[in-house]
Write an enzyme that holds these catalytic residues in place. Structure first.
Site, PDB file in Angstrom:
ATOM      1  CG  ASP A  99      33.365  48.648  43.105  1.00 39.06           C
ATOM      2  OD1 ASP A  99      33.722  48.327  41.956  1.00 39.06           O
ATOM      3  OD2 ASP A  99      34.185  48.787  44.038  1.00 39.06           O
ATOM      4  CB  SER A 100      34.555  44.246  43.798  1.00 43.87           C
ATOM      5  OG  SER A 100      35.513  45.276  43.629  1.00 43.87           O
TER       6      SER A 100
ATOM      7  CE1 TYR B  52      32.653  41.378  42.087  1.00 41.95           C
ATOM      8  CE2 TYR B  52      32.222  43.382  40.836  1.00 41.95           C
ATOM      9  CZ  TYR B  52      31.808  42.425  41.749  1.00 41.95           C
ATOM     10  OH  TYR B  52      30.559  42.517  42.296  1.00 41.95           O
TER      11      TYR B  52
ATOM     12  CB  CYS C 123      32.533  47.850  39.084  1.00 43.84           C
ATOM     13  SG  CYS C 123      33.818  46.617  38.858  1.00 43.84           S
ATOM     14  CG  ASN C 124      36.015  51.267  34.910  1.00 43.39           C
ATOM     15  OD1 ASN C 124      36.677  51.875  35.734  1.00 43.39           O
ATOM     16  ND2 ASN C 124      35.204  51.879  34.080  1.00 43.39           N
ATOM     17  CB  THR C 125      36.216  44.662  36.440  1.00 41.60           C
ATOM     18  OG1 THR C 125      37.388  45.412  36.780  1.00 41.60           O
ATOM     19  CG2 THR C 125      36.614  43.261  36.031  1.00 41.60           C
TER      20      THR C 125
ATOM     21  CB  CYS D  76      40.226  50.286  38.066  1.00 42.04           C
ATOM     22  SG  CYS D  76      39.760  49.496  39.626  1.00 42.04           S
TER      23      CYS D  76
ATOM     24  CG  HIS E  60      38.858  49.920  43.889  1.00 40.40           C
ATOM     25  ND1 HIS E  60      37.804  49.233  43.345  1.00 40.40           N
ATOM     26  CD2 HIS E  60      38.935  49.517  45.190  1.00 40.40           C
ATOM     27  CE1 HIS E  60      37.260  48.437  44.267  1.00 40.40           C
ATOM     28  NE2 HIS E  60      37.941  48.600  45.396  1.00 40.40           N
TER      29      HIS E  60
HETATM   30  N1  DGL Z   1      36.459  48.665  41.040  1.00 41.99           N
HETATM   31  C1  DGL Z   1      36.541  47.672  40.064  1.00 41.99           C
HETATM   32  C2  DGL Z   1      36.732  48.252  38.662  1.00 41.99           C
HETATM   33  O1  DGL Z   1      36.338  49.353  38.398  1.00 41.99           O
HETATM   34  C3  DGL Z   1      37.391  46.450  40.240  1.00 41.99           C
HETATM   35  C4  DGL Z   1      38.158  46.146  41.454  1.00 41.99           C
HETATM   36  C5  DGL Z   1      38.311  44.646  41.680  1.00 41.99           C
HETATM   37  O2  DGL Z   1      39.255  44.032  41.130  1.00 41.99           O
HETATM   38  O3  DGL Z   1      37.462  44.109  42.369  1.00 41.99           O
HETATM   39  O4  DGL Z   1      37.205  47.610  37.780  1.00 41.99           O
END
Ligand code: DGL
Length: 295
Positions: free
Chosen positions: A11-12, A43, A75-77, A188, A190
């Site tokens: 993940d980020s 991200y 991480c979804n992104t 997300c 997070h």
């Molecule tokens: N945790 C990440 C997600 O699921 C993204 C967070 C970020 O912007 O880095 O999308």
């Protein structure tokens, strides 16, 4: 010693930790390397092409160094923008992505209106809207980017009070209700840190969706399919139950969320600067993680 090739969670930042935790509950002794790509955090504002190439470079370094059994994009992104690209760039490697829980939300909605709370990149990508259409073409999907929620979880969450956490969550519940939605997808990773608050404050007519357990179960199934079930009862591995209060330094605020295990063989890679902010330093002590050297 556990001889299995490790699973890598990426993940980020802290977002993948709830996924890591969920996996560890199923396979406590399986070796895992958690990668917080802090060099490229966040991200969310990054373009798809840039993110894909940054992730490909990271995965290449990780493969060379750790020879993983599989890689979880926790991480979804990263999953929405880059999963396809990574799969084609590393054809011999198995990836598990984290897809926002749009499917259950659009299948269950009575009002045909669902809000997806995610990063800017995820809500700009056609992925979530295409996914919704596949399962319920009548359902309107409202994509809402929430970069400040990502920053809050990454930097302030560990020491934030209950009131602060609730204040962060409330506007999105109000927005969902005002938009006539009966489903709110935490899109997300997070935001899983705030699941308790979302669930506690949401009125009964608004359901909260997330993909936490589905991802962990997918990893377990794949590992078993590869003939890599975890080894049983390796003394001292995976069962440590370090109480949160014991690993915090004196005078530090008590975190509200206790992670029930600490696993000494598990490892943490944090890319980027050696200097971690206060939130991350506390988390590392909470988990009893040792940070791997990283260039
Ligand atoms: N945790 C990440 C997600 O699921 C993204 C967070 C970020 O912007 O880095 O999308």
């Amino acid at each position: 010693m556990n001889q299995h090739k490790p699973v890598i969670f990426i993940d980020s930042g802290v977002g993948g930790l709830p996924y890591y935790e969920s996996f560890k509950k199923s396979m406590p002794t399986y070796p895992v390397i958690y990668v917080a790509d802090r060099a490229n955090f966040p991200y969310g504002p990054k373009e798809k092409e840039l993110l894909s190439s940054l992730l490909a470079k990271l995965v290449e370094q990780l493969v060379t160094r750790y020879d993983p059994a599989l890689v979880v994009l926790a991480c979804n992104t990263a999953s929405v923008t880059s999963l396809g690209y990574l799969r084609s760039s590393f054809p011999g490697l198995t990836f598990v992505g984290t897809v926002p829980a749009v499917k259950p939300a659009v299948l269950a909605t009575q009002k045909n209106r669902v809000l997806v709370l995610a990063t800017e990149r995820t809500v700009q990508d056609p992925y979530i809207y295409d996914l919704a259409r596949q399962f319920n073409a009548q359902c309107a999907v409202i994509g809402q980017g929430a970069p400040e929620l990502v920053q809050f979880v990454e930097r302030e969450y560990v020491h934030a009070s209950k009131t602060m956490r609730e204040e962060m969550v409330r506007p999105y519940l109000v927005q969902s209700l005002e938009a006539g939605c009966d489903g709110l997808v935490l899109g997300c990773t997070h935001f899983l840190f705030l699941l308790e608050e979302f669930q506690a404050l949401a009125p009964p007519e608004l359901a909260i969706y997330h993909s936490l357990d589905g991802v962990a179960q997918r990893v377990v199934t794949l590992l078993k399919g590869m003939g890599l079930p975890e080894k049983r009862s390796v003394s001292g591995e995976g069962t440590g139950n370090s109480m949160v209060s014991e690993v915090l330094s004196a005078g530090e605020a008590q975190p509200h969320r206790s992670f029930p295990f600490s696993v000494p063989p598990d490892r943490l890679v944090v890319t980027g600067s050696q200097d971690l902010d206060a939130g991350w330093s506390s988390l590392m002590r909470l988990y009893n993680f040792r940070r791997e050297p990283w260039r």
